[in-house]
Design a protein around this motif. Sequence first.
Motif, mmCIF file in Angstrom:
data_model
loop_
_atom_site.group_PDB
_atom_site.id
_atom_site.type_symbol
_atom_site.label_atom_id
_atom_site.label_comp_id
_atom_site.label_asym_id
_atom_site.label_seq_id
_atom_site.Cartn_x
_atom_site.Cartn_y
_atom_site.Cartn_z
ATOM 1 N N ALA A 6 -98.819 -75.106 -28.641
ATOM 2 C CA ALA A 6 -98.877 -74.087 -29.693
ATOM 3 C C ALA A 6 -97.478 -73.604 -30.043
ATOM 4 O O ALA A 6 -96.654 -73.392 -29.157
ATOM 5 N N ILE A 7 -97.217 -73.440 -31.335
ATOM 6 C CA ILE A 7 -95.955 -72.911 -31.837
ATOM 7 C C ILE A 7 -96.270 -71.663 -32.661
ATOM 8 O O ILE A 7 -96.953 -71.747 -33.678
ATOM 9 N N ILE A 8 -95.792 -70.503 -32.196
ATOM 10 C CA ILE A 8 -96.002 -69.244 -32.899
ATOM 11 C C ILE A 8 -94.872 -69.040 -33.901
ATOM 12 O O ILE A 8 -93.688 -69.131 -33.547
ATOM 13 N N VAL A 9 -95.223 -68.762 -35.165
ATOM 14 C CA VAL A 9 -94.256 -68.490 -36.228
ATOM 15 C C VAL A 9 -94.416 -67.020 -36.618
ATOM 16 O O VAL A 9 -95.340 -66.662 -37.350
ATOM 17 N N LEU A 10 -93.531 -66.167 -36.100
ATOM 18 C CA LEU A 10 -93.593 -64.730 -36.348
ATOM 19 C C LEU A 10 -92.574 -64.375 -37.430
ATOM 20 O O LEU A 10 -91.378 -64.630 -37.273
ATOM 21 N N VAL A 11 -93.052 -63.769 -38.528
ATOM 22 C CA VAL A 11 -92.210 -63.521 -39.704
ATOM 23 C C VAL A 11 -92.098 -62.020 -39.955
ATOM 24 O O VAL A 11 -93.110 -61.304 -39.974
ATOM 25 N N LEU A 28 -89.551 -67.878 -33.539
ATOM 26 C CA LEU A 28 -90.428 -68.981 -33.131
ATOM 27 C C LEU A 28 -90.564 -69.016 -31.612
ATOM 28 O O LEU A 28 -89.589 -68.816 -30.884
ATOM 29 N N PHE A 29 -91.777 -69.282 -31.155
ATOM 30 C CA PHE A 29 -92.068 -69.400 -29.730
ATOM 31 C C PHE A 29 -92.968 -70.617 -29.516
ATOM 32 O O PHE A 29 -93.737 -70.994 -30.413
ATOM 33 N N ASP A 30 -92.886 -71.216 -28.332
ATOM 34 C CA ASP A 30 -93.862 -72.223 -27.931
ATOM 35 C C ASP A 30 -94.133 -72.067 -26.438
ATOM 36 O O ASP A 30 -93.536 -71.207 -25.777
ATOM 37 N N ASN A 31 -95.056 -72.868 -25.914
ATOM 38 C CA ASN A 31 -95.417 -72.753 -24.493
ATOM 39 C C ASN A 31 -94.782 -73.851 -23.646
ATOM 40 O O ASN A 31 -95.354 -74.287 -22.662
ATOM 41 N N MET A 32 -93.573 -74.286 -24.039
ATOM 42 C CA MET A 32 -92.852 -75.310 -23.274
ATOM 43 C C MET A 32 -91.491 -74.804 -22.800
ATOM 44 O O MET A 32 -90.577 -75.590 -22.572
#
Length: 301
Positions: A6-11, A28-32
């Motif tokens: 999952a890649i979170i795109v927070l704007v 941007l965040f991911d779980n890696m």
Amino acid sequence: MAQQLAIIVLVDIGNALETNTLEGNTYLFDNMKLHGSEGQGTGDLVTAIHGAYWRDGSQATEQVLNWLPYSLGSIPPTVPRSYQSDRARQSDEQALAELEAVTAKAGAPGADPTSELDHIRQVAGRRVKTTRRTRGRLSGQKVLDVTGQVVTEATAAYSYPGPVITDIYGQAVDEKIMYPAEYGSPDLVTDGWYWSATVDSSRPGTYAYTMRIQLHKLVQRGGETLWEPVNLTCASKLLITSEPKRNGFTGAGLGWLPIAPQAAQPQTPQPQTPQSAAPQPGAPQFPQSAGQPQAPATPHS
């Protein structure tokens, strides 16, 4: 089975609309993170993807990416689906109650219906007009602030609709490293749609891609309130590495899980019963355990 990532795109939509760019306004965040991703919480995320292969060199597993866009400083998307409609209905009911009170005391000395009607208009708030480009969740809704209250003044801060990813393109797509597409989903948080992609993890390297993100700006046009779409872009990267398929528990190659040897348990001595000198007729005969002397066999006549 493919791995899910999952890649979170927070704007920060308010600043992005003011500066007309997503640069510096996207996080941007991911779980890696623990597996090599860099730039977590910034606009320069490099998502680490571990490509695995079998002993013969063939690809062992794919990687599936899921992009989830969210808005910073807006009403959380986890509130009930009918939240905005409920708040709009409550403001309408309050405005109608105050209108009935104004009507009841109409003509009374000292009454000022003009100021009272202006107050009722503020209580009712502003309803956004539905257009061909803003159908669905934005259709006919009232403007709310981040606390869920109906906006009563044109200059008041308001909650923006969530960002929408409309396209994913760039080097990673052109070189067929990943195959993005928009899919339907029963998840109401994403309005029933989300972007996903399958990644060819057998080709190590760093590949860039670009997301086209649509924001919405509240404007006044012809005496009406409208959500005007604004399209901006945000870049990111994939870092694909290659490693052999291994056991997730032991870190070794595939095979049986090692089982630690158990310590010998002390055995409780069993009481021995005296054996009869001669076997009973018809009784089953069992071989004696190893280490005990056996009687010589009796020859048959």
